[in-house]
Design a protein around this motif. Structure first.
Motif, PDB file in Angstrom:
ATOM      1  N   TYR A 244       0.869  -1.175   0.000  1.00 43.72           N
ATOM      2  CA  TYR A 244       0.000   0.000   0.000  1.00 43.72           C
ATOM      3  C   TYR A 244       0.907   1.226   0.000  1.00 43.72           C
ATOM      4  O   TYR A 244       2.021   1.206   0.506  1.00 43.72           O
ATOM      5  N   LEU A 245       0.410   2.271  -0.675  1.00 45.20           N
ATOM      6  CA  LEU A 245       1.203   3.492  -0.786  1.00 45.20           C
ATOM      7  C   LEU A 245       1.070   4.295   0.500  1.00 45.20           C
ATOM      8  O   LEU A 245      -0.037   4.653   0.917  1.00 45.20           O
ATOM      9  N   SER A 246       2.182   4.584   1.166  1.00 42.51           N
ATOM     10  CA  SER A 246       2.137   5.353   2.415  1.00 42.51           C
ATOM     11  C   SER A 246       3.526   5.856   2.737  1.00 42.51           C
ATOM     12  O   SER A 246       4.533   5.356   2.239  1.00 42.51           O
ATOM     13  N   ASP A 247       3.580   6.861   3.606  1.00 47.17           N
ATOM     14  CA  ASP A 247       4.860   7.313   4.148  1.00 47.17           C
ATOM     15  C   ASP A 247       4.987   6.800   5.589  1.00 47.17           C
ATOM     16  O   ASP A 247       4.140   6.044   6.081  1.00 47.17           O
ATOM     17  N   LEU A 248       6.025   7.240   6.290  1.00 46.64           N
ATOM     18  CA  LEU A 248       6.278   6.719   7.629  1.00 46.64           C
ATOM     19  C   LEU A 248       5.183   7.131   8.609  1.00 46.64           C
ATOM     20  O   LEU A 248       4.820   6.353   9.502  1.00 46.64           O
ATOM     21  N   ASN A 249       4.629   8.340   8.412  1.00 46.85           N
ATOM     22  CA  ASN A 249       3.552   8.779   9.303  1.00 46.85           C
ATOM     23  C   ASN A 249       2.335   7.867   9.182  1.00 46.85           C
ATOM     24  O   ASN A 249       1.653   7.587  10.163  1.00 46.85           O
ATOM     25  N   ASP A 250       2.056   7.399   7.933  1.00 44.87           N
ATOM     26  CA  ASP A 250       0.942   6.472   7.751  1.00 44.87           C
ATOM     27  C   ASP A 250       1.210   5.134   8.429  1.00 44.87           C
ATOM     28  O   ASP A 250       0.292   4.477   8.921  1.00 44.87           O
ATOM     29  N   VAL A 251       2.492   4.727   8.473  1.00 46.20           N
ATOM     30  CA  VAL A 251       2.843   3.485   9.182  1.00 46.20           C
ATOM     31  C   VAL A 251       2.561   3.637  10.674  1.00 46.20           C
ATOM     32  O   VAL A 251       2.014   2.739  11.320  1.00 46.20           O
ATOM     33  N   TYR A 252       2.907   4.785  11.220  1.00 47.32           N
ATOM     34  CA  TYR A 252       2.636   5.029  12.641  1.00 47.32           C
ATOM     35  C   TYR A 252       1.130   4.992  12.916  1.00 47.32           C
ATOM     36  O   TYR A 252       0.676   4.381  13.891  1.00 47.32           O
ATOM     37  N   LYS A 253       0.365   5.646  12.031  1.00 49.16           N
ATOM     38  CA  LYS A 253      -1.089   5.698  12.219  1.00 49.16           C
ATOM     39  C   LYS A 253      -1.701   4.305  12.126  1.00 49.16           C
ATOM     40  O   LYS A 253      -2.580   3.946  12.913  1.00 49.16           O
ATOM     41  N   ARG A 254      -1.236   3.514  11.123  1.00 54.76           N
ATOM     42  CA  ARG A 254      -1.795   2.162  10.945  1.00 54.76           C
ATOM     43  C   ARG A 254      -1.470   1.286  12.144  1.00 54.76           C
ATOM     44  O   ARG A 254      -2.312   0.525  12.630  1.00 54.76           O
ATOM     45  N   THR A 255      -0.234   1.408  12.683  1.00 53.35           N
ATOM     46  CA  THR A 255       0.146   0.636  13.870  1.00 53.35           C
ATOM     47  C   THR A 255      -0.696   1.058  15.067  1.00 53.35           C
ATOM     48  O   THR A 255      -1.124   0.215  15.883  1.00 53.35           O
ATOM     49  N   ALA A 256      -0.954   2.382  15.194  1.00 55.19           N
ATOM     50  CA  ALA A 256      -1.756   2.877  16.309  1.00 55.19           C
ATOM     51  C   ALA A 256      -3.181   2.340  16.232  1.00 55.19           C
ATOM     52  O   ALA A 256      -3.774   1.974  17.250  1.00 55.19           O
ATOM     53  N   GLU A 257      -3.757   2.284  15.016  1.00 57.54           N
ATOM     54  CA  GLU A 257      -5.108   1.748  14.854  1.00 57.54           C
ATOM     55  C   GLU A 257      -5.169   0.275  15.229  1.00 57.54           C
ATOM     56  O   GLU A 257      -6.142  -0.199  15.823  1.00 57.54           O
TER      57      GLU A 257
END
Length: 465
Positions: free
Chosen positions: A30-43
């Motif tokens: 999936y297309l994402s940057d590092l901030n999106d990785v943090y958000k996905r892990t938090a969810e």
């Protein structure tokens, strides 16, 4: 706002989830940057993004190893124990034996001293206090364990009481005055802890530092302070105990110039066991002495020995012929007709001047308002202490003397009876409770002891107080 601690195992799981999301992002799932990785892990973990960032950084820094440090506990607040508190604890132990007829242990002693003496320490703290007071938790005749007082301390108390009570029972024309002496101290910052104050009137200001320390030495009896015997001088060492400010020369000078001239009548002089009170004139050699010094001492005392005798055997000869100590200050006072009697160790409750110190310091604190000359204030406080204050203090000590003396008659008989009565119980119960008591009363202290009866530590190490 308090945040709950995330333990190391939970942080490790969160870090693994983060690594999995990061790997999927890098693989192009999936297309994402590092901030999106943090958000996905938090969810996926239910934690905040900032928490995920912090855990990810910790995992990268420690290569995936997480640890949680122990909690930093402030510890149980402790009340500072003064000499009176220590004496009160000693009396509670005697109370168990002579009145309650129960062998004292830490388990049953702790709630009593907490309720009656406001003792705030733990059971381990109480154990250390009892050891300091000269008690040892030892096996008795029944293989049970109980608090036993060191015999040398009990013997010194009995000897002291016999001398004092014998003098008190003499006819008036034969009875000697009992003069009590002691040292104390006061800082320039010694003030009241509480006072009446308002918004406009702030009352007494507390000093940031303790300030200069003044050493006080005085003597008195039920007739009041010895006239002109007060000595107050400024100390130079703020960190060490105030006894470090005193030495043999200072104390001897005070006795010679202040005490003896103002006590013309032969009296009993009571003092404690401070080192400068007990400088030995006929000091015997020790293991630190040279062989030549030991041989010289043996020769001077007409003790035969061979020139080929080695140091260990020479020291044995010294021990066998070691004389009773002759104290320099005793010699000085004896020449003027006075008799020196030393308080038993850890028995400040038998010295009424300790109570007088409390009265004087209360007066000093109440007058130490603003900028004052603390030495002058102290002198005024001592002048204001009446003969009635001294008489009441002495009467209180006489009551304690009688209690010690009466309890001493039956104390060890009561201890022995309690120990013997314990033997009537079944052996199985005894073994079970023995094991439990050993755990409760700090078994490492007793693990290397083997005593079939009532035994004690080597008394020699407690000879000097």
């Amino acid at each position: 706002m308090n945040r709950s601690v995330i333990r190391s195992s939970a942080r490790e799981i969160i870090y693994k989830v983060y690594k999995r999301c990061l790997a999927e992002s890098e693989a192009g799932q999936y297309l994402s940057d590092l901030n999106d990785v943090y958000k996905r892990t938090a969810e996926m973990t239910g934690k905040s993004v900032s928490t995920i960032r912090r855990i990810a950084l910790e995992g990268q820094r420690n290569k995936g190893v997480f640890s949680t440090p122990g909690k930093h506990r402030a510890g149980r607040p402790r009340k500072d124990l003064d000499d009176f508190d220590l004496c009160a604890i000693r009396q509670k132990i005697q109370f168990f034996y002579t009145v309650k007829k129960i062998a004292p242990t830490l388990r049953n002693l702790l709630p009593v001293v907490r309720e009656d003496l406001q003792f705030s320490g733990s059971r381990e703290h109480l154990r250390k206090v009892l050891i300091k007071l000269g008690f040892k938790y030892r096996k008795c005749q029944s293989d049970r364990q109980a608090l036993m007082e060191k015999p040398n301390i009990a013997a010194k108390r009995e000897a002291y009481l016999e001398k004092i009570i014998e003098n008190r029972n003499l006819p008036d024309d034969m009875r000697k005055d009992i003069i009590y002496l002691d040292e104390s101290y006061v800082h320039t910052s010694y003030k009241l802890k509480k006072c009446w104050q308002s918004i406009d009137i702030h009352g007494i200001k507390e000093n940031v530092s303790k300030g200069k320390r003044y050493i006080i030495i005085h003597a008195g009896s039920e007739n009041g302070f010895v006239p002109n015997a007060l000595l107050i001088f400024s100390g130079k060492n703020k960190n060490e105990d105030y006894h470090s400010e005193m030495n043999k020369n200072n104390f001897t000078k005070w006795v010679t110039e202040k005490l003896i001239p103002n006590v013309p009548k032969p009296s009993i002089i009571v003092m404690d066991n401070a080192p400068y009170h007990s400088v030995v004139r006929n000091k015997a050699p020790t293991s630190a002495s040279k062989v030549s010094e030991i041989k010289l001492w043996l020769s001077e005392n007409n003790i035969p020995f061979s020139d080929t005798t080695r140091k260990p055997n020479l020291l044995m000869l010294v021990k066998q012929h070691k004389p009773e100590p002759i104290y320099e200050i005793d010699d000085l006072l004896n020449k003027h007709g006075h008799t020196v009697v030393r308080l038993p160790p850890y028995h400040c409750d038998l010295n009424p001047i300790e109570l007088v110190w409390g009265i004087a310091k209360q007066k000093i604190a109440s007058r130490n308002v603003g900028s004052v000359d603390i030495k002058a204030v102290a002198e005024q406080a001592f002048q204001s202490i009446s003969t009635n204050d001294w008489r009441n203090s002495c009467q209180h000590v006489m009551k304690i003397e009688r209690e010690y003396y009466e309890r001493g008659r039956t104390l060890y008989d009561d201890i022995e009876r309690i120990i013997i009565n314990l033997q009537d119980e079944s052996s199985s119960t005894e073994s079970s409770e023995d094991s439990q008591q050993t755990d409760d009363e700090d078994s490492p202290q007793n693990s290397d002891e083997d005593c079939s009866g009532v035994e004690y530590l080597d008394e020699s190490i407690f000879d000097s107080d």
